[in-house]
Write a protein that holds these residues in place. Structure first.
Motif, mmCIF file in Angstrom:
data_model
loop_
_atom_site.group_PDB
_atom_site.id
_atom_site.type_symbol
_atom_site.label_atom_id
_atom_site.label_comp_id
_atom_site.label_asym_id
_atom_site.label_seq_id
_atom_site.Cartn_x
_atom_site.Cartn_y
_atom_site.Cartn_z
ATOM 1 N N MET A 69 0.841 -1.198 0.000
ATOM 2 C CA MET A 69 0.000 0.000 0.000
ATOM 3 C C MET A 69 0.885 1.259 0.000
ATOM 4 O O MET A 69 1.877 1.299 0.744
ATOM 5 N N VAL A 121 -18.315 3.425 2.339
ATOM 6 C CA VAL A 121 -16.930 3.145 2.719
ATOM 7 C C VAL A 121 -16.099 4.380 2.394
ATOM 8 O O VAL A 121 -16.286 5.010 1.346
ATOM 9 N N HIS A 126 -5.348 5.425 -2.110
ATOM 10 C CA HIS A 126 -4.646 4.184 -1.750
ATOM 11 C C HIS A 126 -5.476 2.944 -2.099
ATOM 12 O O HIS A 126 -4.932 1.849 -2.217
ATOM 13 N N CYS A 127 -6.792 3.128 -2.275
ATOM 14 C CA CYS A 127 -7.669 1.991 -2.591
ATOM 15 C C CYS A 127 -7.285 1.315 -3.909
ATOM 16 O O CYS A 127 -7.613 0.141 -4.125
ATOM 17 N N CYS A 172 -13.238 -4.365 2.316
ATOM 18 C CA CYS A 172 -14.038 -3.436 3.125
ATOM 19 C C CYS A 172 -15.531 -3.707 2.984
ATOM 20 O O CYS A 172 -16.335 -3.173 3.745
ATOM 21 N N CYS A 193 -11.284 -0.680 6.973
ATOM 22 C CA CYS A 193 -10.213 -1.659 6.746
ATOM 23 C C CYS A 193 -8.996 -1.209 7.523
ATOM 24 O O CYS A 193 -8.927 -0.089 8.039
ATOM 25 N N ASN A 229 -7.257 2.017 6.149
ATOM 26 C CA ASN A 229 -7.904 3.255 6.581
ATOM 27 C C ASN A 229 -7.578 3.546 8.036
ATOM 28 O O ASN A 229 -7.451 4.711 8.430
HETATM 29 S S1 SF4 Z 1 -8.016 0.365 1.031
HETATM 30 FE FE1 SF4 Z 1 -9.927 1.108 0.141
HETATM 31 S S2 SF4 Z 1 -10.608 -0.520 -1.277
HETATM 32 FE FE2 SF4 Z 1 -9.033 -1.387 0.064
HETATM 33 S S3 SF4 Z 1 -10.208 -2.344 1.684
HETATM 34 FE FE3 SF4 Z 1 -9.658 -0.283 2.388
HETATM 35 S S4 SF4 Z 1 -11.374 1.033 1.829
HETATM 36 FE FE4 SF4 Z 1 -11.587 -0.892 0.689
#
Ligand code: SF4
Length: 284
Positions: free
Chosen positions: A178, A262, A267-268, A214, A229, A232
């Protein structure tokens, strides 16, 4: 450098009793079927074992994100046997099957300690399909690239760890790095942040959106605040309900999260690029 939670021996945060009880209350209310415990090194928490035992007594599936080296720490000699007796699934980081790359990413001596720990887990039945004791390994790339195809890499891990060390495991999870925390800072310092973000965005696959993690988990920090998640959580982006900026787990006992928005940011794309990525490996 790759640890998205900035874990390390100098970190001292520890979930308190009230928050642990709120986790157990959430499980007892049937709000989650799986308890996925991570750290740092969660095994070092003084109430780790009672948390596991009580969750298992509720019929909950329990997973331990184990760094393997903790199993050789003083006072942890019985941890592996405890995990086996409780039938806890182990998810263990082993970012490569070679000594050189593991030690480069996780520290000198980590590869050999990890192999010893894996052998000890195998001796307890972990990684044997018939035993039901699940041992999964986690791979992440060394640098700013996407992980290779999970299936092929799993076959390579199985062959090389088996031939060289007699180590067995169930599945390999490939995770994308990430662009946050230490890894994000490293990318910035090496002027690789923008190219890596471009790679993630250009590799975005719409179909991964249906399976991002998520959608069916919540992440709880050591103080009981809830996030969509783990990533986050590290970015300080809590789950929001009706605009409330910070929600504690005990406030969710009666709340249905179906359809709740969400919190997404750039970063997603780390989850939706290529074969997709999650705590359980590739999404595709
Ligand atoms: S980083 Fe974004 S897409 Fe990945 S699990 Fe977390 S909220 Fe969902």
């Amino acid at each position: 450098m790759h640890c998205h939670v900035n874990a390390g021996p100098t970190r001292t945060e520890q979930m308190d009793d009230a928050t642990l009880e709120s986790v157990l209350a959430f499980l007892a209310a049937g709000r989650a079927g799986t308890l996925d415990i991570t750290g740092g090194a969660p095994e070092l928490h003084p109430r780790f074992r009672s948390l596991v035992e009580r969750a298992r007594a509720l019929g909950v599936r329990v997973m331990d994100r184990c760094n393997l080296t903790v199993l050789e720490q003083p006072g942890q000699e019985a941890t592996a046997a405890f995990l086996a007796a409780q039938r806890v699934e182990i998810v263990a980081s082993l970012p490569c099957y070679t000594l050189e790359l593991v030690d480069r990413q996780r520290g000198k001596g980590v590869y050999e300690t990890s192999i010893r720990a894996l052998k000890a887990l195998n001796a307890l039945g972990y990684g044997e399909p018939q035993s039901g004791l699940v041992l999964n390994l986690v791979y992440n790339p060394q640098g700013p690239s996407l992980p290779p195809a999970q299936e092929k890499l799993e076959a390579d891990y199985r062959r090389i760890l088996g031939e060289q060390h007699g180590v067995r495991f169930n599945s390999l999870f490939t995770l994308a790095n990430m662009p946050i925390a230490r890894f994000g800072s490293m990318l910035v310092s090496k002027k690789q942040f923008a190219p890596y973000m471009r790679l993630l965005k250009e590799s975005h696959r719409e179909e991964n959106l249906a399976r991002v993690m998520c959608r069916d988990l919540v992440s709880v920090d050591w103080q009981g605040t809830v996030y969509d998640c783990d990533f986050n959580q590290m970015l300080g982006l809590p789950l929001r309900i009706a605009g409330k900026p910070r929600v504690k787990l005990h406030e969710l006992l009666e709340k249905d999260l179906e359809g709740n928005a969400v919190a997404v940011r750039d970063h997603c794309f780390g989850c939706t690029a290529g074969q997709g990525s999650s705590c359980g490996g590739a999404l595709a």
